[in-house]
Design a protein around this motif. Structure first.
Motif, PDB file in Angstrom:
ATOM      1  N   UNK A 194     -11.785   8.857 -16.049  1.00  0.00           N
ATOM      2  CA  UNK A 194     -10.602   9.520 -15.494  1.00  0.00           C
ATOM      3  C   UNK A 194     -10.823   9.881 -14.027  1.00  0.00           C
ATOM      4  N   UNK A 195     -12.044  10.294 -13.706  1.00  0.00           N
ATOM      5  CA  UNK A 195     -12.378  10.616 -12.315  1.00  0.00           C
ATOM      6  C   UNK A 195     -12.274   9.381 -11.432  1.00  0.00           C
ATOM      7  N   UNK A 196     -12.796   8.259 -11.903  1.00  0.00           N
ATOM      8  CA  UNK A 196     -12.727   7.016 -11.138  1.00  0.00           C
ATOM      9  C   UNK A 196     -11.284   6.555 -10.990  1.00  0.00           C
ATOM     10  N   UNK A 197     -10.473   6.743 -12.046  1.00  0.00           N
ATOM     11  CA  UNK A 197      -9.047   6.397 -11.959  1.00  0.00           C
ATOM     12  C   UNK A 197      -8.360   7.173 -10.842  1.00  0.00           C
ATOM     13  N   UNK A 198      -8.654   8.482 -10.754  1.00  0.00           N
ATOM     14  CA  UNK A 198      -8.061   9.314  -9.703  1.00  0.00           C
ATOM     15  C   UNK A 198      -8.474   8.817  -8.319  1.00  0.00           C
ATOM     16  N   UNK A 199      -9.761   8.471  -8.167  1.00  0.00           N
ATOM     17  CA  UNK A 199     -10.259   7.992  -6.874  1.00  0.00           C
ATOM     18  C   UNK A 199      -9.581   6.682  -6.498  1.00  0.00           C
ATOM     19  N   UNK A 200      -9.464   5.760  -7.463  1.00  0.00           N
ATOM     20  CA  UNK A 200      -8.844   4.462  -7.188  1.00  0.00           C
ATOM     21  C   UNK A 200      -7.360   4.619  -6.848  1.00  0.00           C
ATOM     22  N   UNK A 227      -3.140   4.548  -2.802  1.00  0.00           N
ATOM     23  CA  UNK A 227      -2.042   5.244  -2.128  1.00  0.00           C
ATOM     24  C   UNK A 227      -2.238   5.222  -0.616  1.00  0.00           C
ATOM     25  N   UNK A 228      -3.476   5.416  -0.160  1.00  0.00           N
ATOM     26  CA  UNK A 228      -3.767   5.380   1.274  1.00  0.00           C
ATOM     27  C   UNK A 228      -3.538   3.973   1.816  1.00  0.00           C
ATOM     28  N   UNK A 229      -3.942   2.953   1.060  1.00  0.00           N
ATOM     29  CA  UNK A 229      -3.738   1.565   1.502  1.00  0.00           C
ATOM     30  C   UNK A 229      -2.257   1.234   1.588  1.00  0.00           C
ATOM     31  N   UNK A 230      -1.465   1.728   0.624  1.00  0.00           N
ATOM     32  CA  UNK A 230      -0.019   1.484   0.654  1.00  0.00           C
ATOM     33  C   UNK A 230       0.634   2.159   1.857  1.00  0.00           C
ATOM     34  N   UNK A 231       0.184   3.388   2.180  1.00  0.00           N
ATOM     35  CA  UNK A 231       0.725   4.093   3.344  1.00  0.00           C
ATOM     36  C   UNK A 231       0.397   3.353   4.630  1.00  0.00           C
ATOM     37  N   UNK A 232      -0.812   2.787   4.710  1.00  0.00           N
ATOM     38  CA  UNK A 232      -1.195   2.050   5.909  1.00  0.00           C
ATOM     39  C   UNK A 232      -0.361   0.789   6.066  1.00  0.00           C
ATOM     40  N   UNK A 233      -0.027   0.139   4.937  1.00  0.00           N
ATOM     41  CA  UNK A 233       0.809  -1.068   5.005  1.00  0.00           C
ATOM     42  C   UNK A 233       2.215  -0.724   5.478  1.00  0.00           C
ATOM     43  N   UNK A 234       2.736   0.412   5.012  1.00  0.00           N
ATOM     44  CA  UNK A 234       4.089   0.825   5.395  1.00  0.00           C
ATOM     45  C   UNK A 234       4.139   1.232   6.862  1.00  0.00           C
ATOM     46  N   UNK A 235       3.115   1.946   7.334  1.00  0.00           N
ATOM     47  CA  UNK A 235       3.134   2.449   8.702  1.00  0.00           C
ATOM     48  C   UNK A 235       2.824   1.379   9.738  1.00  0.00           C
ATOM     49  N   UNK A 236       2.247   0.247   9.328  1.00  0.00           N
ATOM     50  CA  UNK A 236       1.936  -0.812  10.276  1.00  0.00           C
ATOM     51  C   UNK A 236       3.200  -1.605  10.578  1.00  0.00           C
TER      52      UNK A 236
END
Length: 201
Positions: free
Chosen positions: A170-176, A181-190
């Motif tokens: 469950x901890x690894x799921x949260x990290x992934x 989410x950070x990768x998706x935000x970077x794709x949107x902001x680029x």
């Protein structure tokens, strides 16, 4: 005296560098500290609820520790993409049935700053064919010592987390999810460059 032949000075092309296969950045600094503290906390909680199992056996059920162990488990996992080796799927199925049951890996933690780098270079490529996410951790040459704390060993260049539906998973799921989410935000902001040009009069 005979003349020496001049060898070609062209660089040898490799198929793919592991850096090209892995899409995530390195986890370092505060995020690495946070990941380690979450994992160690999860291990302690899961160990307390494990019952009467000895610690070494319990750790083997939760983790693959070391480059060789992680590689072995990844190789035994079925490939997610069709293989081009030419062997029939029936033969590989028969081989898989003879082996002990395999617990697949949920994720792999790999030390990014190990020397020599070829020790862990194959893990991201192998994991990508099995669709197992790889988290590369980096901490000024102390990563292997700190990563070893998770599995209660002195040092570890790679740790595979087995998919067992535990607190650790469950901890690894949260990290992934956080990384995605950070990768998706970077794709949107680029900004995407436009290919249309204005007509010249």
């Amino acid at each position: 005296m005979g003349k020496k032949k001049n060898k070609s000075k062209r660089p040898i092309k490799s198929l793919k560098d592991p850096e090209q296969v892995v899409t995530s950045d390195y986890i370092g600094g505060d995020s690495f500290d946070e990941l380690l503290s979450k994992l160690i906390r999860g291990v302690e909680v899961a160990k307390a609820s494990a019952g009467g199992l000895p610690e070494k056996i319990w750790m083997k059920q939760q983790f693959c520790v070391g480059v060789n162990d992680v590689t072995r488990v990844l190789e035994r996992m079925p490939a997610a993409v069709a293989s081009h080796s030419g062997c029939s799927s029936e033969a590989s199925t028969r081989k898989a049935l003879r082996r002990a049951p395999l617990v697949p890996l949920q994720a792999v933690l790999v030390v990014a700053d190990c020397h020599p780098k070829w020790l862990t270079k194959h893990i991201p490529i192998l994991a990508s064919t099995r669709q197992v996410p790889v988290l590369c951790v980096k901490d000024n040459k102390g990563s292997s010592l700190r990563l070893g704390q998770v599995a209660n060993v002195r040092t570890a260049l790679a740790i595979g987390i087995k998919a067992r539906d535990s607190i650790i998973n469950k901890t690894i799921d949260e990290v992934l999810k956080g990384i995605n989410a950070v990768a998706d935000e970077q794709k949107i902001s680029t900004p995407v460059p436009s290919s249309s040009s204005s007509p010249v009069a």
